[in-house]
Design a protein around this motif. Structure first.
Motif: not given
Ligand code: SAH
Length: 197
Positions: A49-55
């Motif tokens: 979830l953090a990767s998707a939010l970041f990218g």
């Protein structure tokens, strides 16, 4: 003042993200009120979830606001921006429809809620993960809307991390809870691209 094509792409992206949040917000509120009976969220899920939010939000948002990293800018093309707009609009349509179809069974992480039902109609009749399809479409739209290699492609990387950390686990959880019903459902559907994958 003349607005360039690159700026139009950025404006479309920002409006798309705002629309995304407007679509999601009521579901988040409703979901919070229902009791969770099985919780399979894990650190891996948090990383996804953090990767998707970041990218898909933080890095491109930072680029739109600051123009950094400028060295990664590439020439803009009006057709690319038009195509990105259509793809992003399609993503929002799939996002909204999949939320409506999942209804009370939606959850941001891997959980099963009280009186959870297997949804297998509408978009879910052909693919098991239309909401993840909408994320993929958004990430493709982002790549065409932002004329920057880093900010443009970060969404696809973020999506891939979320998708591959989660989808296998989600299907195992669904199999555990719904058994033969989900197995049969898997046999007649694909994951995110109808007839293909
Ligand atoms: N992967 C789906 C749903 C994402 S929301 C999609 O991309 O559209 C994640 C939650 O939805 C999971 O925790 C699970 O509880 C629930 N879920 C996933 N597939 C479902 C289905 N076919 N029917 C009902 N609930 C489902």
């Amino acid at each position: 003042m003349k607005i360039g094509v690159a700026t139009i792409g950025e404006i479309v992206w920002v409006l798309g993200i705002i629309a995304w949040y407007i679509i999601r917000y009521p579901f988040e509120r409703r979901a919070r009120r229902r009791r969770v009976v099985t919780d399979r969220s894990s650190p891996a899920d948090g990383i996804g979830l953090a990767s998707a939010l970041f990218g898909m939000a933080i890095l491109p948002g930072f680029y739109v606001a600051s123009g950094i990293p400028k060295v990664a800018d590439h020439p803009v093309n009006a057709w690319a921006v038009a195509f990105g707009t259509i793809i992003f609009a399609a993503a929002l349509w799939v996002f909204r429809k999949s939320h409506k179809e999942l209804g009370r069974n939606w959850s941001i992480t891997l959980e099963i809620r009280e009186s959870h039902k297997l949804v297998d109609t509408g978009l879910y009749a052909r693919i098991r993960h239309p909401m993840y399809t909408s994320f993929l479409l958004m990430a493709v739209g982002q790549a065409f809307l932002l004329a920057n290699w880093v900010a443009g492609l970060a969404g696809l990387v973020g999506f891939a991390v979320l998708f591959f950390l989660r989808v296998g686990k989600e299907e195992r959880m669904m199999l555990e809870i719904f058994g033969a019903e989900y197995r049969a459902y898997m046999e007649r559907t694909k994951r995110i691209v109808p007839y293909i994958y």
